[in-house]
Design a protein around this motif. Structure first.
Motif, PDB file in Angstrom:
ATOM      1  N   ASP A  12      -3.726  23.159  -0.735  1.00 42.04           N
ATOM      2  CA  ASP A  12      -5.006  22.519  -0.429  1.00 42.04           C
ATOM      3  C   ASP A  12      -5.224  21.215  -1.191  1.00 42.04           C
ATOM      4  O   ASP A  12      -5.923  20.319  -0.720  1.00 42.04           O
ATOM      5  CB  ASP A  12      -6.182  23.476  -0.679  1.00 42.04           C
ATOM      6  N   ARG A  13      -4.589  21.073  -2.353  1.00 40.21           N
ATOM      7  CA  ARG A  13      -4.744  19.833  -3.121  1.00 40.21           C
ATOM      8  C   ARG A  13      -4.072  18.635  -2.459  1.00 40.21           C
ATOM      9  O   ARG A  13      -4.333  17.489  -2.821  1.00 40.21           O
ATOM     10  CB  ARG A  13      -4.179  20.034  -4.526  1.00 40.21           C
ATOM     11  N   TYR A  14      -3.169  18.908  -1.509  1.00 42.54           N
ATOM     12  CA  TYR A  14      -2.450  17.831  -0.836  1.00 42.54           C
ATOM     13  C   TYR A  14      -3.114  17.402   0.474  1.00 42.54           C
ATOM     14  O   TYR A  14      -2.668  16.432   1.094  1.00 42.54           O
ATOM     15  CB  TYR A  14      -1.012  18.260  -0.544  1.00 42.54           C
ATOM     16  N   ILE A  15      -4.151  18.119   0.905  1.00 40.28           N
ATOM     17  CA  ILE A  15      -4.760  17.834   2.207  1.00 40.28           C
ATOM     18  C   ILE A  15      -5.355  16.433   2.242  1.00 40.28           C
ATOM     19  O   ILE A  15      -5.068  15.635   3.145  1.00 40.28           O
ATOM     20  CB  ILE A  15      -5.823  18.892   2.548  1.00 40.28           C
ATOM     21  N   VAL A  16      -6.186  16.108   1.258  1.00 37.54           N
ATOM     22  CA  VAL A  16      -6.862  14.808   1.240  1.00 37.54           C
ATOM     23  C   VAL A  16      -5.854  13.657   1.106  1.00 37.54           C
ATOM     24  O   VAL A  16      -5.926  12.680   1.870  1.00 37.54           O
ATOM     25  CB  VAL A  16      -7.928  14.754   0.132  1.00 37.54           C
ATOM     26  N   PRO A  17      -4.871  13.715   0.174  1.00 36.58           N
ATOM     27  CA  PRO A  17      -3.893  12.616   0.115  1.00 36.58           C
ATOM     28  C   PRO A  17      -3.125  12.419   1.416  1.00 36.58           C
ATOM     29  O   PRO A  17      -2.892  11.277   1.836  1.00 36.58           O
ATOM     30  CB  PRO A  17      -2.956  13.039  -1.024  1.00 36.58           C
ATOM     31  N   VAL A  18      -2.733  13.517   2.061  1.00 32.90           N
ATOM     32  CA  VAL A  18      -1.986  13.395   3.317  1.00 32.90           C
ATOM     33  C   VAL A  18      -2.849  12.756   4.395  1.00 32.90           C
ATOM     34  O   VAL A  18      -2.397  11.886   5.154  1.00 32.90           O
ATOM     35  CB  VAL A  18      -1.478  14.782   3.774  1.00 32.90           C
ATOM     36  N   LEU A  19      -4.120  13.157   4.474  1.00 32.43           N
ATOM     37  CA  LEU A  19      -5.017  12.574   5.472  1.00 32.43           C
ATOM     38  C   LEU A  19      -5.234  11.083   5.208  1.00 32.43           C
ATOM     39  O   LEU A  19      -5.267  10.278   6.146  1.00 32.43           O
ATOM     40  CB  LEU A  19      -6.359  13.317   5.469  1.00 32.43           C
ATOM     41  N   ALA A  22      -2.018   9.249   6.206  1.00 29.22           N
ATOM     42  CA  ALA A  22      -1.844   9.212   7.662  1.00 29.22           C
ATOM     43  C   ALA A  22      -2.810   8.228   8.307  1.00 29.22           C
ATOM     44  O   ALA A  22      -2.436   7.445   9.196  1.00 29.22           O
ATOM     45  CB  ALA A  22      -2.046  10.619   8.236  1.00 29.22           C
ATOM     46  N   GLY A  23      -4.078   8.232   7.854  1.00 29.41           N
ATOM     47  CA  GLY A  23      -5.052   7.287   8.385  1.00 29.41           C
ATOM     48  C   GLY A  23      -4.705   5.855   8.046  1.00 29.41           C
ATOM     49  O   GLY A  23      -4.847   4.946   8.885  1.00 29.41           O
ATOM     50  N   TRP A  24      -4.239   5.634   6.823  1.00 28.52           N
ATOM     51  CA  TRP A  24      -3.816   4.294   6.395  1.00 28.52           C
ATOM     52  C   TRP A  24      -2.636   3.799   7.234  1.00 28.52           C
ATOM     53  O   TRP A  24      -2.625   2.654   7.706  1.00 28.52           O
ATOM     54  CB  TRP A  24      -3.472   4.359   4.915  1.00 28.52           C
ATOM     55  N   GLU A  25      -1.649   4.669   7.451  1.00 35.06           N
ATOM     56  CA  GLU A  25      -0.482   4.293   8.255  1.00 35.06           C
ATOM     57  C   GLU A  25      -0.901   3.928   9.672  1.00 35.06           C
ATOM     58  O   GLU A  25      -0.462   2.912  10.231  1.00 35.06           O
ATOM     59  CB  GLU A  25       0.515   5.451   8.282  1.00 35.06           C
ATOM     60  N   ALA A  35      -0.076  -7.196   9.196  1.00 34.31           N
ATOM     61  CA  ALA A  35       0.707  -6.250   8.392  1.00 34.31           C
ATOM     62  C   ALA A  35       0.949  -6.773   6.978  1.00 34.31           C
ATOM     63  O   ALA A  35       1.063  -5.990   6.030  1.00 34.31           O
ATOM     64  CB  ALA A  35       2.030  -5.968   9.085  1.00 34.31           C
ATOM     65  N   ALA A  36       1.007  -8.095   6.818  1.00 33.05           N
ATOM     66  CA  ALA A  36       1.239  -8.661   5.488  1.00 33.05           C
ATOM     67  C   ALA A  36       0.055  -8.448   4.558  1.00 33.05           C
ATOM     68  O   ALA A  36       0.214  -8.362   3.336  1.00 33.05           O
ATOM     69  CB  ALA A  36       1.548 -10.149   5.603  1.00 33.05           C
ATOM     70  N   LEU A  37      -1.158  -8.369   5.132  1.00 39.47           N
ATOM     71  CA  LEU A  37      -2.360  -8.195   4.310  1.00 39.47           C
ATOM     72  C   LEU A  37      -2.600  -6.737   3.953  1.00 39.47           C
ATOM     73  O   LEU A  37      -3.146  -6.447   2.880  1.00 39.47           O
ATOM     74  CB  LEU A  37      -3.582  -8.753   5.050  1.00 39.47           C
ATOM     75  N   LEU A  38      -2.226  -5.819   4.829  1.00 39.83           N
ATOM     76  CA  LEU A  38      -2.385  -4.391   4.539  1.00 39.83           C
ATOM     77  C   LEU A  38      -1.105  -3.673   4.941  1.00 39.83           C
ATOM     78  O   LEU A  38      -1.009  -3.111   6.027  1.00 39.83           O
ATOM     79  CB  LEU A  38      -3.584  -3.806   5.295  1.00 39.83           C
ATOM     80  N   PRO A  39      -0.100  -3.698   4.069  1.00 40.74           N
ATOM     81  CA  PRO A  39       1.164  -3.030   4.395  1.00 40.74           C
ATOM     82  C   PRO A  39       0.951  -1.532   4.589  1.00 40.74           C
ATOM     83  O   PRO A  39       0.137  -0.904   3.900  1.00 40.74           O
ATOM     84  CB  PRO A  39       2.036  -3.308   3.165  1.00 40.74           C
ATOM     85  N   ALA A  40       1.676  -0.959   5.505  1.00 42.39           N
ATOM     86  CA  ALA A  40       1.615   0.484   5.753  1.00 42.39           C
ATOM     87  C   ALA A  40       2.235   1.235   4.570  1.00 42.39           C
ATOM     88  O   ALA A  40       3.054   0.690   3.829  1.00 42.39           O
ATOM     89  CB  ALA A  40       2.354   0.821   7.039  1.00 42.39           C
ATOM     90  N   PRO A  41       1.844   2.490   4.373  1.00 42.48           N
ATOM     91  CA  PRO A  41       2.439   3.283   3.286  1.00 42.48           C
ATOM     92  C   PRO A  41       3.959   3.332   3.345  1.00 42.48           C
ATOM     93  O   PRO A  41       4.618   3.337   2.307  1.00 42.48           O
ATOM     94  CB  PRO A  41       1.814   4.663   3.493  1.00 42.48           C
ATOM     95  N   SER A  42       4.507   3.386   4.552  1.00 45.05           N
ATOM     96  CA  SER A  42       5.967   3.416   4.672  1.00 45.05           C
ATOM     97  C   SER A  42       6.581   2.120   4.141  1.00 45.05           C
ATOM     98  O   SER A  42       7.636   2.133   3.488  1.00 45.05           O
ATOM     99  CB  SER A  42       6.368   3.624   6.135  1.00 45.05           C
ATOM    100  N   THR A  43       5.919   0.985   4.389  1.00 49.10           N
ATOM    101  CA  THR A  43       6.404  -0.299   3.879  1.00 49.10           C
ATOM    102  C   THR A  43       6.310  -0.350   2.362  1.00 49.10           C
ATOM    103  O   THR A  43       7.214  -0.840   1.675  1.00 49.10           O
ATOM    104  CB  THR A  43       5.593  -1.455   4.492  1.00 49.10           C
ATOM    105  N   VAL A  44       5.190   0.146   1.837  1.00 53.90           N
ATOM    106  CA  VAL A  44       5.005   0.195   0.383  1.00 53.90           C
ATOM    107  C   VAL A  44       6.066   1.095  -0.249  1.00 53.90           C
ATOM    108  O   VAL A  44       6.651   0.753  -1.290  1.00 53.90           O
ATOM    109  CB  VAL A  44       3.585   0.701   0.038  1.00 53.90           C
TER     110      VAL A  44
END
Length: 271
Positions: A12-19, A22-25, A35-44
């Motif tokens: 349950d502690r991982y639910i909020v970080p995953v959400l 996912a929303g950020w991506e 994309a240069a101003l807000l890189p996706a988590p995968s890019t980071v």
């Protein structure tokens, strides 16, 4: 059913970080912002991996240098935090225990406390130059007052009946402080340490942006100038991770030192 519930409690502690990730991506991929101003988590994550392991050199001069940058920041945090802890606990116990010391010292400390630590940066650079010392000094300032105030609170709220009982069986001031007051104040002291370590990380990053030419804060600021926002976010994530691990380490020590408190809490819950 109990196994499923136990599994949920572990995850349950991982639910909020995953959400959030996912929303950020999804938002970054939607094209609402460049994309240069807000890189996706995968890019980071890709930039972070190269910074740590030197996978493909996409972070250029920082490729494979994360460990050195992390150790530079960590050494400053630990040095400033250790000095702040030793001094704040000593002064806090003295102020909380002695009315005379409180009258002499506390007004000066309370006058200095509202001054933001970042406002000391010009003086720190003048006094110590561009090196580790100004960063350690700022870390010390950031961690000192939370630890000090929590130590004073812990000493002042110690049960006076316990102190009287110790005095009645022949305990002197040193014995009372060692065996009664300090153990009673430890929960408050550890609370101050947890606040202080967070402030220490914030201040070392601030110092590295201005007064030092190495560390995670310096990488963050330098990457901002070169518009490498993926590396900026990777530096922010590194700071957050190290801050979490530092707090986790203090909590481990606290659980070991204050094992009696945990046992009391469990027994109260069972009742």
């Amino acid at each position: 059913m109990p196994q499923a519930l136990a599994m949920f409690r572990r995850l349950d502690r991982y639910i909020v970080p995953v959400l959030i990730l996912a929303g950020w991506e999804a938002f970054s991929r939607s094209g609402a912002l460049p994309a240069a101003l807000l890189p996706a988590p995968s890019t980071v994550a890709w930039a972070w991996a190269d910074w740590v392991f030197g996978t493909d050199g996409n972070t250029q001069t920082y490729s494979g240098h994360w460990l050195f940058d992390m150790l530079a920041s960590l050494s400053r945090v630990l040095a400033g935090f250790a000095i702040a802890t030793a001094l704040a606990v000593s002064v806090g116990v003295a102020i909380g225990w002695s009315r005379t010391v409180e009258v002499i010292i506390e007004p000066t400390l309370q006058t200095l406390r509202p001054i933001p630590p970042v406002s000391w940066i010009p003086l720190a650079i003048i006094w110590f130059g561009i090196a580790n010392k100004p960063a350690i000094f700022l870390v010390f300032l950031g961690a000192f007052f939370p630890i000090l105030l929590n130590t004073i609170h812990g000493v002042k709220t110690c049960d006076r009946n316990l102190i009287r009982a110790g005095a009645m069986v022949g305990g002197g001031n040193r014995q009372l402080l060692r065996f009664i007051v300090l153990p009673a104040a430890l929960p408050s002291i550890f609370a101050g340490l947890r606040i202080g370590i967070g402030s220490a990380w914030m201040l070392t990053v601030t110092a590295e942006m201005v007064a030092v030419k190495s560390g995670l804060g310096y990488v963050l600021w330098d990457s901002y100038y070169f518009l490498r926002y993926d590396l900026v976010l990777a530096a922010m994530a590194s700071i957050g991770l190290l801050g979490f691990l530092s707090d986790f380490g203090i909590r481990l020590v606290m659980a070991r030192v204050l094992h009696w408190q945990r046992n009391t809490t469990i027994q109260s819950g069972e009742i």
